[in-house]
Motif scaffolding. Structure first.
Motif, PDB file in Angstrom:
ATOM      1  N   GLY A  82       0.642  -1.254   0.002  1.00 19.28           N
ATOM      2  CA  GLY A  82      -0.105   0.119  -0.071  1.00 19.28           C
ATOM      3  C   GLY A  82       0.973   1.230   0.145  1.00 19.28           C
ATOM      4  N   VAL A  83       1.956   1.321   0.831  1.00 20.13           N
ATOM      5  CA  VAL A  83       2.702   2.584   0.939  1.00 20.13           C
ATOM      6  C   VAL A  83       3.532   2.677  -0.233  1.00 20.13           C
ATOM      7  N   ALA A 107      10.725   7.049  -0.815  1.00 17.35           N
ATOM      8  CA  ALA A 107      11.677   6.190   0.162  1.00 17.35           C
ATOM      9  C   ALA A 107      11.204   6.605   1.328  1.00 17.35           C
ATOM     10  N   GLY A 108      11.013   7.860   1.508  1.00 18.64           N
ATOM     11  CA  GLY A 108      10.790   8.571   2.992  1.00 18.64           C
ATOM     12  C   GLY A 108       9.244   7.832   3.404  1.00 18.64           C
ATOM     13  N   LEU A 109       8.111   8.001   2.789  1.00 19.91           N
ATOM     14  CA  LEU A 109       7.052   7.121   3.160  1.00 19.91           C
ATOM     15  C   LEU A 109       6.928   5.838   3.457  1.00 19.91           C
ATOM     16  N   LEU A 110       7.921   4.935   2.698  1.00 21.41           N
ATOM     17  CA  LEU A 110       8.433   3.735   3.177  1.00 21.41           C
ATOM     18  C   LEU A 110       9.108   3.627   4.469  1.00 21.41           C
ATOM     19  N   ALA A 111      10.091   4.509   4.564  1.00 20.89           N
ATOM     20  CA  ALA A 111      10.838   4.258   5.936  1.00 20.89           C
ATOM     21  C   ALA A 111       9.650   4.647   7.047  1.00 20.89           C
ATOM     22  N   SER A 130      15.670   4.284  14.291  1.00 20.67           N
ATOM     23  CA  SER A 130      15.524   4.447  12.850  1.00 20.67           C
ATOM     24  C   SER A 130      15.320   5.542  12.427  1.00 20.67           C
ATOM     25  N   THR A 131      14.142   6.183  13.471  1.00 19.33           N
ATOM     26  CA  THR A 131      13.755   7.566  12.950  1.00 19.33           C
ATOM     27  C   THR A 131      14.874   8.779  12.920  1.00 19.33           C
TER      28      THR A 131
END
Length: 159
Positions: A82-83, A107-111, A130-131
């Protein structure tokens, strides 16, 4: 009343995900990207919610009936799919024949979804570390890349 308290305890993962995701979203908002604060908060929070719901379904109904199958890995796969679809939209909508743009946003949305999943599983140290790593990647490394390419501040360029 006990059910209410149990559900509020489940909310810990969702709240943590929204808070950590807001940090990533704020960084993206600061450099004026299309997916900013609210988008990242929603992605991280909903990823955590799906995981919390899946885990709750497994513990509540998984052993009661062997005809019912719950698969947490399947839920994680659905979150990633979905992401990724959302990220593809970010890439597609920003790409008007000028090469690939929006890749960092995707990539930021997936992260952010990964942070949400970690919070949903109650791995708060992993999610926080991780953040911070993602913020370093987007902020500090982003500025270094911009300077090495001879461009101005990150807000003057596209992904």
């Amino acid at each position: 009343m006990e059910t209410v308290w149990a559900e509020l305890r489940l909310m810990q993962g969702v709240v943590a995900a929204v808070l950590l995701s807001s940090m990533i979203g704020w960084e993206r908002e600061r450099v004026r990207r299309s997916a900013g604060l609210r988008t990242h908060m929603l992605v991280g929070g909903s990823a955590a919610l799906f995981v919390v719901l899946g885990e709750t379904l497994i513990t509540s109904f998984g052993e009661a009936d062997d005809q019912v199958r719950f698969d947490l890995i399947g839920i994680l796969g659905a979150v990633v799919s979905g992401v990724s679809f959302l990220g593809a939209g970010a890439i597609f909508s920003s790409n008007k024949g000028e090469g690939a743009k929006g890749l960092t946003t995707a990539a930021g949305l997936l992260a952010t979804a990964g942070v949400g999943v970690a919070c949903g599983l109650h791995f708060y140290v992993l999610a926080t570390a991780s953040t911070l790593l993602f913020l370093f990647t987007l902020g500090v490394l982003g500025q270094l890349v911009e300077r090495s390419h001879g461009r101005g501040a990150p807000e003057d360029t596209d992904d």
